[in-house]
Write a protein that holds these residues in place. Sequence first.
Motif, short mmCIF file in Angstrom:
data_model
loop_
_atom_site.label_atom_id
_atom_site.label_comp_id
_atom_site.label_asym_id
_atom_site.label_seq_id
_atom_site.Cartn_x
_atom_site.Cartn_y
_atom_site.Cartn_z
N HIS A 172 83.28 -71.14 19.61
CA HIS A 172 83.00 -71.77 20.90
C HIS A 172 82.26 -73.07 20.65
N ARG A 173 82.65 -74.08 21.39
CA ARG A 173 81.98 -75.37 21.25
C ARG A 173 80.71 -75.36 22.09
N HIS A 174 79.69 -75.95 21.56
CA HIS A 174 78.44 -76.07 22.29
C HIS A 174 78.57 -77.10 23.39
N ILE A 175 77.74 -76.98 24.39
CA ILE A 175 77.72 -77.97 25.47
C ILE A 175 77.25 -79.32 24.93
N TYR A 176 76.45 -79.31 23.87
CA TYR A 176 75.95 -80.55 23.29
C TYR A 176 77.08 -81.37 22.68
N ASP A 177 78.13 -80.72 22.20
CA ASP A 177 79.26 -81.44 21.65
C ASP A 177 79.94 -82.29 22.71
N ARG A 178 80.01 -81.79 23.92
CA ARG A 178 80.63 -82.55 24.99
C ARG A 178 79.78 -83.74 25.40
N VAL A 179 78.47 -83.60 25.33
CA VAL A 179 77.59 -84.72 25.70
C VAL A 179 77.73 -85.84 24.68
N VAL A 180 77.86 -85.50 23.41
CA VAL A 180 77.98 -86.51 22.37
C VAL A 180 79.32 -87.22 22.48
N GLN A 181 80.35 -86.51 22.90
CA GLN A 181 81.67 -87.10 22.97
C GLN A 181 81.79 -88.15 24.06
N HIS A 182 81.07 -88.00 25.15
CA HIS A 182 81.15 -88.94 26.25
C HIS A 182 80.11 -90.04 26.07
N ASP A 183 80.50 -91.23 26.47
CA ASP A 183 79.58 -92.35 26.40
C ASP A 183 78.63 -92.31 27.58
N ILE A 184 77.34 -92.35 27.31
CA ILE A 184 76.33 -92.31 28.37
C ILE A 184 75.90 -93.74 28.65
N THR A 185 76.15 -94.20 29.85
CA THR A 185 75.76 -95.55 30.22
C THR A 185 74.86 -95.50 31.45
N LEU A 186 73.94 -96.43 31.50
CA LEU A 186 73.02 -96.55 32.63
C LEU A 186 73.17 -97.92 33.24
N ASP A 187 73.20 -97.97 34.56
CA ASP A 187 73.19 -99.28 35.20
C ASP A 187 71.74 -99.73 35.40
N ARG A 188 71.56 -100.90 35.99
CA ARG A 188 70.20 -101.45 36.12
C ARG A 188 69.29 -100.55 36.94
N HIS A 189 69.84 -99.95 37.99
CA HIS A 189 69.03 -99.09 38.85
C HIS A 189 68.58 -97.83 38.10
N ASP A 190 69.48 -97.25 37.30
CA ASP A 190 69.11 -96.07 36.53
C ASP A 190 68.09 -96.39 35.45
N GLU A 191 68.20 -97.57 34.84
CA GLU A 191 67.21 -97.97 33.83
C GLU A 191 65.83 -98.09 34.45
#
Length: 75
Positions: free
Chosen positions: A10-29
């Motif tokens: 079984h794949r860990h949930i952390y593997d899916r987080v690493v696979q996707h690019d996490i981007t923040l816009d100015r408001h999130d920063e």
Amino acid sequence: MARKQRKPLHRHIYDRVVQHDITLDRHDEEKVLLFATGILFGIGISLYFMRVLWFTGLSLLIFALILLFIESRQK
């Protein structure tokens, strides 16, 4: 004698987080900066009551600089 087949791992949930690019816009920063600043402010206030005044002054200075940084980005 037949061997048992292994179930796929079984794949860990952390593997899916690493696979996707996490981007923040100015408001999130700005939200992340305000959250970290709030934690720093809380630590500074609590250390004021423990008479560690040098860290309190340093944390208030950093708090003011971060708020000025956020204000300058909004213009």
